[in-house]
Design a protein around this motif. Structure first.
Motif, PDB file in Angstrom:
ATOM      1  N   SER A   1       0.873  -1.173   0.000  1.00 46.39           N
ATOM      2  CA  SER A   1       0.000   0.000   0.000  1.00 46.39           C
ATOM      3  C   SER A   1       0.908   1.219   0.000  1.00 46.39           C
ATOM      4  O   SER A   1       2.063   1.134   0.428  1.00 46.39           O
ATOM      5  CB  SER A   1      -0.924   0.002   1.221  1.00 46.39           C
ATOM      6  N   TRP A   2       0.382   2.322  -0.524  1.00 45.88           N
ATOM      7  CA  TRP A   2       1.158   3.552  -0.645  1.00 45.88           C
ATOM      8  C   TRP A   2       0.256   4.696  -0.219  1.00 45.88           C
ATOM      9  O   TRP A   2      -0.768   4.943  -0.864  1.00 45.88           O
ATOM     10  CB  TRP A   2       1.603   3.783  -2.100  1.00 45.88           C
ATOM     11  N   TYR A   3       0.597   5.370   0.867  1.00 45.73           N
ATOM     12  CA  TYR A   3      -0.263   6.455   1.323  1.00 45.73           C
ATOM     13  C   TYR A   3       0.535   7.548   2.004  1.00 45.73           C
ATOM     14  O   TYR A   3       1.703   7.383   2.336  1.00 45.73           O
ATOM     15  CB  TYR A   3      -1.373   5.928   2.237  1.00 45.73           C
ATOM     16  N   LEU A   4      -0.151   8.665   2.178  1.00 43.96           N
ATOM     17  CA  LEU A   4       0.409   9.838   2.844  1.00 43.96           C
ATOM     18  C   LEU A   4      -0.486  10.196   4.015  1.00 43.96           C
ATOM     19  O   LEU A   4      -1.715  10.083   3.920  1.00 43.96           O
ATOM     20  CB  LEU A   4       0.444  11.026   1.883  1.00 43.96           C
ATOM     21  N   GLU A   5       0.113  10.628   5.089  1.00 42.19           N
ATOM     22  CA  GLU A   5      -0.643  11.146   6.234  1.00 42.19           C
ATOM     23  C   GLU A   5       0.044  12.409   6.730  1.00 42.19           C
ATOM     24  O   GLU A   5       1.267  12.449   6.836  1.00 42.19           O
ATOM     25  CB  GLU A   5      -0.705  10.138   7.379  1.00 42.19           C
TER      26      GLU A   5
END
Length: 126
Positions: free
Chosen positions: A78-82
């Motif tokens: 998975s690839w995400y930004l927070e």
């Protein structure tokens, strides 16, 4: 996500690592379009606010070059930004909205990239 106790954040990306087809599609896209990926994640405003996160394997998965320039990102499922927010960051709606617009503008090329990778993705039938 807005949640009291300094647990709020702005986020984007592919958070769901249970869709193996989506994971493969993003990995394949990174493998063939790695220069575009690097340009996005190393843009100064992006680097100032974000680091790509996600569930990752210990090794580059089978079928991908271990020495690939984006090998570390090919390990991801998975690839995400927070972007974390404190409670005081969300109290004033005007201030919050301005900050959210700024950050989502910076996130947009990352989302556009993932959307291109997932253009033919179909949700699994139940």
């Amino acid at each position: 996500m807005i949640k009291p106790g300094n647990q709020s954040f702005l986020g984007s990306g592919l958070f769901a690592d249970m869709f193996k087809d989506a994971t493969t599609m993003v990995r394949d896209y990174i493998a063939k379009s790695g220069e575009e990926w690097e340009k996005i994640i190393h843009e100064p405003d992006f680097e100032k606010h974000f680091t790509v996160q996600g569930t990752a394997l210990k090794k580059v998965p089978a079928g991908y070059e271990k020495e690939h320039p984006q090998a570390d990102h090919l390990k991801f499922k998975s690839w995400y930004l927070e972007y974390p927010l404190r409670d005081e960051d969300v109290i004033d709606a005007g201030v919050f909205l301005a900050k959210a617009v700024e950050l989502f503008r910076i996130m947009k090329p990352f989302n556009d990239y993932l959307n291109k990778a997932l253009v033919d993705f179909k949700m699994p039938a139940r």
